[in-house]
Write a protein that holds these residues in place. Structure first.
Motif, PDB file in Angstrom:
ATOM      1  N   ILE A 347       0.019  40.221  56.299  1.00  0.00           N
ATOM      2  CA  ILE A 347       1.156  39.407  56.724  1.00  0.00           C
ATOM      3  C   ILE A 347       0.741  37.935  56.722  1.00  0.00           C
ATOM      4  N   ARG A 348      -0.147  37.549  57.607  1.00  0.00           N
ATOM      5  CA  ARG A 348      -0.660  36.181  57.539  1.00  0.00           C
ATOM      6  C   ARG A 348      -1.710  36.116  56.418  1.00  0.00           C
ATOM      7  N   ALA A 349      -2.217  34.954  56.123  1.00  0.00           N
ATOM      8  CA  ALA A 349      -3.217  34.816  55.063  1.00  0.00           C
ATOM      9  C   ALA A 349      -4.510  35.521  55.478  1.00  0.00           C
ATOM     10  N   GLY A 350      -4.897  36.547  54.710  1.00  0.00           N
ATOM     11  CA  GLY A 350      -6.104  37.297  55.025  1.00  0.00           C
ATOM     12  C   GLY A 350      -5.938  38.135  56.281  1.00  0.00           C
ATOM     13  N   PHE A 351      -7.056  38.638  56.832  1.00  0.00           N
ATOM     14  CA  PHE A 351      -7.090  39.382  58.080  1.00  0.00           C
ATOM     15  C   PHE A 351      -6.114  40.557  58.084  1.00  0.00           C
ATOM     16  N   PRO A 352      -6.327  41.527  57.199  1.00  0.00           N
ATOM     17  CA  PRO A 352      -5.384  42.645  57.069  1.00  0.00           C
ATOM     18  C   PRO A 352      -5.258  43.506  58.317  1.00  0.00           C
ATOM     19  N   CYS A 353      -6.306  43.604  59.137  1.00  0.00           N
ATOM     20  CA  CYS A 353      -6.183  44.404  60.364  1.00  0.00           C
ATOM     21  C   CYS A 353      -5.145  43.788  61.300  1.00  0.00           C
ATOM     22  N   PHE A 354      -5.180  42.474  61.434  1.00  0.00           N
ATOM     23  CA  PHE A 354      -4.186  41.814  62.280  1.00  0.00           C
ATOM     24  C   PHE A 354      -2.785  41.985  61.706  1.00  0.00           C
ATOM     25  N   GLY A 355      -2.650  41.853  60.384  1.00  0.00           N
ATOM     26  CA  GLY A 355      -1.344  42.039  59.766  1.00  0.00           C
ATOM     27  C   GLY A 355      -0.786  43.426  60.009  1.00  0.00           C
ATOM     28  N   ALA A 356      -1.627  44.449  59.912  1.00  0.00           N
ATOM     29  CA  ALA A 356      -1.169  45.817  60.144  1.00  0.00           C
ATOM     30  C   ALA A 356      -0.801  46.025  61.601  1.00  0.00           C
ATOM     31  N   ALA A 357      -1.563  45.392  62.506  1.00  0.00           N
ATOM     32  CA  ALA A 357      -1.242  45.508  63.928  1.00  0.00           C
ATOM     33  C   ALA A 357       0.094  44.824  64.240  1.00  0.00           C
ATOM     34  N   VAL A 358       0.332  43.648  63.658  1.00  0.00           N
ATOM     35  CA  VAL A 358       1.621  42.974  63.834  1.00  0.00           C
ATOM     36  C   VAL A 358       2.750  43.874  63.329  1.00  0.00           C
ATOM     37  N   THR A 359       2.529  44.498  62.180  1.00  0.00           N
ATOM     38  CA  THR A 359       3.541  45.402  61.617  1.00  0.00           C
ATOM     39  C   THR A 359       3.831  46.542  62.577  1.00  0.00           C
ATOM     40  N   GLY A 360       2.796  47.124  63.174  1.00  0.00           N
ATOM     41  CA  GLY A 360       2.996  48.198  64.135  1.00  0.00           C
ATOM     42  C   GLY A 360       3.750  47.731  65.364  1.00  0.00           C
ATOM     43  N   TYR A 361       3.410  46.539  65.852  1.00  0.00           N
ATOM     44  CA  TYR A 361       4.101  46.009  67.025  1.00  0.00           C
ATOM     45  C   TYR A 361       5.576  45.748  66.719  1.00  0.00           C
ATOM     46  N   VAL A 362       5.847  45.141  65.566  1.00  0.00           N
ATOM     47  CA  VAL A 362       7.237  44.846  65.194  1.00  0.00           C
ATOM     48  C   VAL A 362       8.021  46.136  64.982  1.00  0.00           C
ATOM     49  N   GLU A 363       7.419  47.139  64.371  1.00  0.00           N
ATOM     50  CA  GLU A 363       8.099  48.427  64.204  1.00  0.00           C
ATOM     51  C   GLU A 363       8.459  49.034  65.549  1.00  0.00           C
ATOM     52  N   ALA A 364       7.587  48.852  66.534  1.00  0.00           N
ATOM     53  CA  ALA A 364       7.831  49.433  67.856  1.00  0.00           C
ATOM     54  C   ALA A 364       8.881  48.677  68.655  1.00  0.00           C
ATOM     55  N   THR A 365       9.094  47.404  68.369  1.00  0.00           N
ATOM     56  CA  THR A 365       9.920  46.564  69.235  1.00  0.00           C
ATOM     57  C   THR A 365      11.195  46.041  68.592  1.00  0.00           C
ATOM     58  N   ARG A 366      11.399  46.301  67.293  1.00  0.00           N
ATOM     59  CA  ARG A 366      12.606  45.837  66.622  1.00  0.00           C
ATOM     60  C   ARG A 366      13.324  47.028  66.004  1.00  0.00           C
ATOM     61  N   HIS A 367      14.629  46.911  65.804  1.00  0.00           N
ATOM     62  CA  HIS A 367      15.424  48.043  65.314  1.00  0.00           C
ATOM     63  C   HIS A 367      15.861  47.890  63.862  1.00  0.00           C
ATOM     64  N   SER A 368      16.197  46.698  63.450  1.00  0.00           N
ATOM     65  CA  SER A 368      16.732  46.478  62.105  1.00  0.00           C
ATOM     66  C   SER A 368      15.609  46.224  61.112  1.00  0.00           C
ATOM     67  N   ASP A 369      15.605  46.980  59.995  1.00  0.00           N
ATOM     68  CA  ASP A 369      14.611  46.737  58.956  1.00  0.00           C
ATOM     69  C   ASP A 369      14.750  45.349  58.363  1.00  0.00           C
ATOM     70  N   ALA A 370      15.970  44.857  58.265  1.00  0.00           N
ATOM     71  CA  ALA A 370      16.179  43.507  57.731  1.00  0.00           C
ATOM     72  C   ALA A 370      15.519  42.471  58.637  1.00  0.00           C
ATOM     73  N   GLU A 371      15.639  42.657  59.936  1.00  0.00           N
ATOM     74  CA  GLU A 371      15.016  41.732  60.878  1.00  0.00           C
ATOM     75  C   GLU A 371      13.495  41.846  60.813  1.00  0.00           C
ATOM     76  N   LYS A 372      12.989  43.057  60.695  1.00  0.00           N
ATOM     77  CA  LYS A 372      11.534  43.248  60.591  1.00  0.00           C
ATOM     78  C   LYS A 372      10.985  42.562  59.341  1.00  0.00           C
TER      79      LYS A 372
END
Length: 454
Positions: A347-372
């Motif tokens: 998601i951000r430049a580099g640091f794929p573990c953080f990007g995947a964690a952000v993705t998991g957090y957003v999946e857990a806390t948002r409902h619309s795929d468009a918003e995610k």
């Protein structure tokens, strides 16, 4: 045999990104997850990595959000004294095994090792042949960017029957020393192999390094989990970009700023995957004078290496060390949240573990795929100077997007995986104030120029 498994998510791939996503998702949502991997355990390619490998970055930037890898300590001895600790292969594998145990004990995660996802929400065990049906589960593809490593991929060149070619893993298991080592590859694996051989007493003149492309590497000293250091590096990068008229000029400015390193200052590198390197490692690599820059090897024979433009003689007993797997992947960027699957990408430049964690957090806390997808547009891994600039443009824009949400900002400031965080209660300093001010001043014009350089 077949069994139905009642889960909400089917995560395919239990490597670094799959584990980081699953950890953040289950920490913030009451869901059940099936975690699937073709290997016998979690940790992805680390299970097959060469035994002397270490993380090239600080341990704090790697792993899952809920648990710090290592102790967050500075190294107390050795050539990297004062820099953050870097985990070994054994430490990383043990860390992921403990993380899996916590996930399974929570009752939210079931692990399916030695198993393959065959489509249609179905998983098949390589060991028992049992089929597991998971109807209705949302598929998460954590394999889209899975790296290739020498232990699992044959050399990308022909090998004569009497030639000696081994993957880098075999260096630690040799019974007899050859008169010459030929290290093939330009990236982090090849540099690790060269440094390891030198650390074991091999004469620099006994090493031939086949380097198809010279690499730019980041100075490890400025990629540290210290806000003043990391944000200062980011500010220097944007300031250098703002003043540059070409990608080559940008990298030369970054070198002058102490951010980028190159092994041979008479050669302008064309490869910019940009792992980190310490200055002590750089000094050791510069002792290797037998460097072959003739592109990629086409064939290895006993006593000779063949290239497109001819051949190079090596010792008849030379041991060719295969470090030439393509590692990072460069498939097209796709929306992370798609109709068929959630496709994990940085998601951000580099640091794929953080990007995947952000993705998991957003999946857990948002409902619309468009918003995610609006909050978390993907960014690529870099390969060239231009693609490094593109990664930083897209990654910075994504970081600005998800950081504009107060809850994501608050959560990410508490996560060690986030390299740009200023933890709550972090003491103020003149250096941090200066880094923040310069970053605010130079980010907009720096991004504009980086976009031109792509």
């Amino acid at each position: 045999m077949s069994r139905t498994v009642d889960v909400d998510y089917l995560v395919v791939g239990a490597g670094a990104m799959g584990m980081a996503f699953t950890d953040a998702l289950t920490e913030h949502a009451d869901v059940r997850v099936a975690l699937v991997d073709r290997r016998h355990g979690v940790g992805g390619h680390w299970l097959e990595a060469y035994p002397f490998v270490r993380l090239h970055q600080a341990s704090a930037f790697y792993g899952v959000a809920s648990t710090l890898l290592g102790g967050g300590q500075l190294q107390q001895r050795g050539p990297e004294k004062g820099l953050q600790e870097r985990a070994t292969q054994a430490e990383i594998c043990a860390y992921y095994a403990r993380a899996l145990d916590r996930m399974v004990e929570s009752g939210q995660v079931e692990f399916f090792p030695n198993s393959e996802y065959v489509g249609d929400n179905t998983v098949v065990s390589h060991i028992s042949g049992e089929r597991f049906e998971m109807p209705g589960a949302r598929v998460v593809d954590a394999r889209y960017l899975a790296p290739s490593i020498p232990a699992e991929k044959p050399p990308p060149f022909g090998v004569a029957e009497d030639a000696r070619v081994v993957p880098v893993n075999e260096l630690a298991r040799l019974d007899e020393a050859p008169s010459q080592y030929v290290v093939v590859g330009s990236g982090k694996t090849a540099t690790d192999a060269c440094i390891w051989l030198l650390s074991r007493g091999v004469d620099p003149d006994a090493i031939c390094w086949v380097r198809p492309r010279d690499p730019w590497m980041l100075n490890r000293a400025v990629i540290q989990p210290d806000p003043a250091i990391f944000l200062g590096m980011a500010a220097d990068t944007m300031q250098a970009a703002e003043r540059s008229t070409s990608a080559e000029e940008l990298f030369l400015r970054l070198e002058d700023a102490g951010i980028m390193l190159r092994i041979d200052r008479t050669v302008v590198p064309t490869m910019a995957k940009a792992p980190t390197l310490a200055t002590w490692e750089l000094e050791k690599l510069r002792t290797l004078e037998n460097v072959v820059r003739r592109g990629h090897i086409q064939h290895v024979d006993r006593g000779a290496l063949t290239f497109a433009d001819g051949s190079v003689a090596v010792a008849s007993d030379a041991l060719v060390v295969h470090c030439a797997a393509d590692a990072l992947k460069y498939p097209p960027l796709v929306p992370v949240w798609g109709p068929e699957a959630i496709t994990l990408q940085p998601i951000r430049a580099g640091f794929p573990c953080f990007g995947a964690a952000v993705t998991g957090y957003v999946e857990a806390t948002r409902h619309s795929d468009a918003e995610k997808n609006r909050l978390c547009p993907p960014s690529p891994f870099p390969d060239t100077m231009a693609s490094w600039a593109r990664m930083n443009v897209l990654g910075t824009q994504a970081a600005m997007s998800f950081s504009s949400e107060p809850d994501i900002k608050a959560w990410s400031d508490g996560v060690a995986l986030n390299p740009a965080r200023v933890p709550p209660g972090h003491p103020a300093s003149a250096a941090l104030d200066d880094a923040r001010e310069r970053l605010a001043k130079h980010t907009k014009p720096g991004l504009a120029r980086l976009a031109e350089l792509t």
